[in-house]
Design a protein around this motif. Structure first.
Motif, PDB file in Angstrom:
ATOM      1  N   ARG A  31     -12.693 -32.370  -1.470  1.00  0.00           N
ATOM      2  CA  ARG A  31     -11.800 -31.630  -0.582  1.00  0.00           C
ATOM      3  C   ARG A  31     -12.179 -31.729   0.889  1.00  0.00           C
ATOM      4  O   ARG A  31     -11.389 -31.353   1.748  1.00  0.00           O
ATOM      5  CB  ARG A  31     -11.709 -30.186  -1.030  1.00  0.00           C
ATOM      6  N   ALA A  32     -13.364 -32.211   1.212  1.00  0.00           N
ATOM      7  CA  ALA A  32     -13.820 -32.214   2.607  1.00  0.00           C
ATOM      8  C   ALA A  32     -12.952 -33.103   3.499  1.00  0.00           C
ATOM      9  O   ALA A  32     -12.551 -32.682   4.595  1.00  0.00           O
ATOM     10  CB  ALA A  32     -15.270 -32.667   2.677  1.00  0.00           C
ATOM     11  N   TYR A  33     -12.659 -34.304   3.066  1.00  0.00           N
ATOM     12  CA  TYR A  33     -11.898 -35.241   3.903  1.00  0.00           C
ATOM     13  C   TYR A  33     -10.477 -34.750   4.165  1.00  0.00           C
ATOM     14  O   TYR A  33     -10.050 -34.708   5.328  1.00  0.00           O
ATOM     15  CB  TYR A  33     -11.909 -36.630   3.250  1.00  0.00           C
ATOM     16  N   GLN A  65     -10.942 -30.463  -7.171  1.00  0.00           N
ATOM     17  CA  GLN A  65     -12.223 -30.435  -7.869  1.00  0.00           C
ATOM     18  C   GLN A  65     -12.439 -31.791  -8.528  1.00  0.00           C
ATOM     19  O   GLN A  65     -11.508 -32.380  -9.062  1.00  0.00           O
ATOM     20  CB  GLN A  65     -12.224 -29.350  -8.956  1.00  0.00           C
ATOM     21  N   ALA A  66     -13.658 -32.260  -8.493  1.00  0.00           N
ATOM     22  CA  ALA A  66     -14.001 -33.508  -9.158  1.00  0.00           C
ATOM     23  C   ALA A  66     -14.634 -33.194 -10.507  1.00  0.00           C
ATOM     24  O   ALA A  66     -15.466 -32.285 -10.599  1.00  0.00           O
ATOM     25  CB  ALA A  66     -14.959 -34.329  -8.307  1.00  0.00           C
ATOM     26  N   PRO A  67     -14.254 -33.929 -11.576  1.00  0.00           N
ATOM     27  CA  PRO A  67     -14.855 -33.664 -12.883  1.00  0.00           C
ATOM     28  C   PRO A  67     -16.338 -34.034 -12.930  1.00  0.00           C
ATOM     29  O   PRO A  67     -17.071 -33.559 -13.776  1.00  0.00           O
ATOM     30  CB  PRO A  67     -14.033 -34.522 -13.844  1.00  0.00           C
ATOM     31  N   PHE A  68     -16.774 -34.880 -12.011  1.00  0.00           N
ATOM     32  CA  PHE A  68     -18.190 -35.228 -11.934  1.00  0.00           C
ATOM     33  C   PHE A  68     -18.546 -35.327 -10.463  1.00  0.00           C
ATOM     34  O   PHE A  68     -17.689 -35.561  -9.619  1.00  0.00           O
ATOM     35  CB  PHE A  68     -18.496 -36.543 -12.661  1.00  0.00           C
ATOM     36  N   SER A  69     -19.792 -35.143 -10.147  1.00  0.00           N
ATOM     37  CA  SER A  69     -20.218 -35.114  -8.755  1.00  0.00           C
ATOM     38  C   SER A  69     -20.674 -36.502  -8.326  1.00  0.00           C
ATOM     39  O   SER A  69     -21.715 -36.979  -8.746  1.00  0.00           O
ATOM     40  CB  SER A  69     -21.344 -34.101  -8.579  1.00  0.00           C
ATOM     41  N   LEU A  95      -0.561 -27.732   2.806  1.00  0.00           N
ATOM     42  CA  LEU A  95      -1.415 -28.787   2.261  1.00  0.00           C
ATOM     43  C   LEU A  95      -2.884 -28.365   2.206  1.00  0.00           C
ATOM     44  O   LEU A  95      -3.627 -28.804   1.323  1.00  0.00           O
ATOM     45  CB  LEU A  95      -1.248 -30.072   3.066  1.00  0.00           C
ATOM     46  N   ALA A  96      -3.317 -27.519   3.132  1.00  0.00           N
ATOM     47  CA  ALA A  96      -4.697 -27.017   3.089  1.00  0.00           C
ATOM     48  C   ALA A  96      -4.903 -26.141   1.859  1.00  0.00           C
ATOM     49  O   ALA A  96      -5.962 -26.199   1.221  1.00  0.00           O
ATOM     50  CB  ALA A  96      -5.017 -26.250   4.368  1.00  0.00           C
ATOM     51  N   VAL A  97      -3.907 -25.345   1.512  1.00  0.00           N
ATOM     52  CA  VAL A  97      -4.005 -24.531   0.293  1.00  0.00           C
ATOM     53  C   VAL A  97      -4.092 -25.434  -0.933  1.00  0.00           C
ATOM     54  O   VAL A  97      -4.889 -25.197  -1.845  1.00  0.00           O
ATOM     55  CB  VAL A  97      -2.794 -23.564   0.192  1.00  0.00           C
ATOM     56  N   VAL A  98      -3.295 -26.502  -0.948  1.00  0.00           N
ATOM     57  CA  VAL A  98      -3.335 -27.447  -2.070  1.00  0.00           C
ATOM     58  C   VAL A  98      -4.685 -28.157  -2.111  1.00  0.00           C
ATOM     59  O   VAL A  98      -5.307 -28.296  -3.172  1.00  0.00           O
ATOM     60  CB  VAL A  98      -2.183 -28.469  -1.964  1.00  0.00           C
ATOM     61  N   ALA A  99      -5.176 -28.615  -0.951  1.00  0.00           N
ATOM     62  CA  ALA A  99      -6.432 -29.373  -0.904  1.00  0.00           C
ATOM     63  C   ALA A  99      -7.637 -28.502  -1.241  1.00  0.00           C
ATOM     64  O   ALA A  99      -8.650 -29.013  -1.717  1.00  0.00           O
ATOM     65  CB  ALA A  99      -6.612 -30.000   0.480  1.00  0.00           C
TER      66      ALA A  99
END
Length: 147
Positions: A36-38, A25-29, A17-21
């Protein structure tokens, strides 16, 4: 013995799951740390707990896995999978109410209190996320009440 096996499997799942997480990426900030931090923080904590259980599983005797317990675990996982599948079409409030009700019944709750707690959980959590934290959640079938 069973605790160490569970912890080893848990550690492998956390690594996957860490590899998946890591690829989130978010399309906007909208958040300075990104999406991915949480999940990575939670996975790091779970992996640390799994390593601790492998190193020091506890002093108690190893209890065999009972069929009633295994049945509850399978039903709990199925309820959470159903929650993930029904989250968009039914919306947050209805799907949370259903999973809260089913979990209440699964853990020997009476039907009426389980239903009331499921409804309260769905409505109050929706209010918390949507109005106080500004996290938009899907309304699903309750979308007709929006305007």
């Amino acid at each position: 013995m069973y605790v160490r096996i569970f912890a080893a499997v848990w550690l492998i799942v956390c690594a996957f799951l860490a590899v998946v997480a890591w690829g989130f990426q978010a399309p906007f900030s909208y958040d300075p740390v990104g999406p991915r931090a949480y999940p990575l923080l939670l996975l790091c904590l779970m992996a640390t707990a799994a390593l601790w259980l492998i190193y020091k599983p506890g002093d108690g005797p190893d209890l065999p896995i009972s069929w009633p317990l295994a049945r509850k675990v399978v039903l709990c996982v199925l309820a959470l999978v159903a929650y993930a599948v029904l989250f968009e079409p039914l919306g947050f409030v209805v799907s949370t109410t259903l999973v809260g009700f089913s979990m209440g019944l699964l853990f020997m709750g009476r039907p009426l209190p389980s239903l009331v707690s499921g409804v309260l959980m769905g409505v109050l959590l929706y209010g918390l996320f949507d109005y106080l934290l500004d996290v938009p959640l899907p309304l699903g079938v309750l979308g007709i009440l929006e305007n």
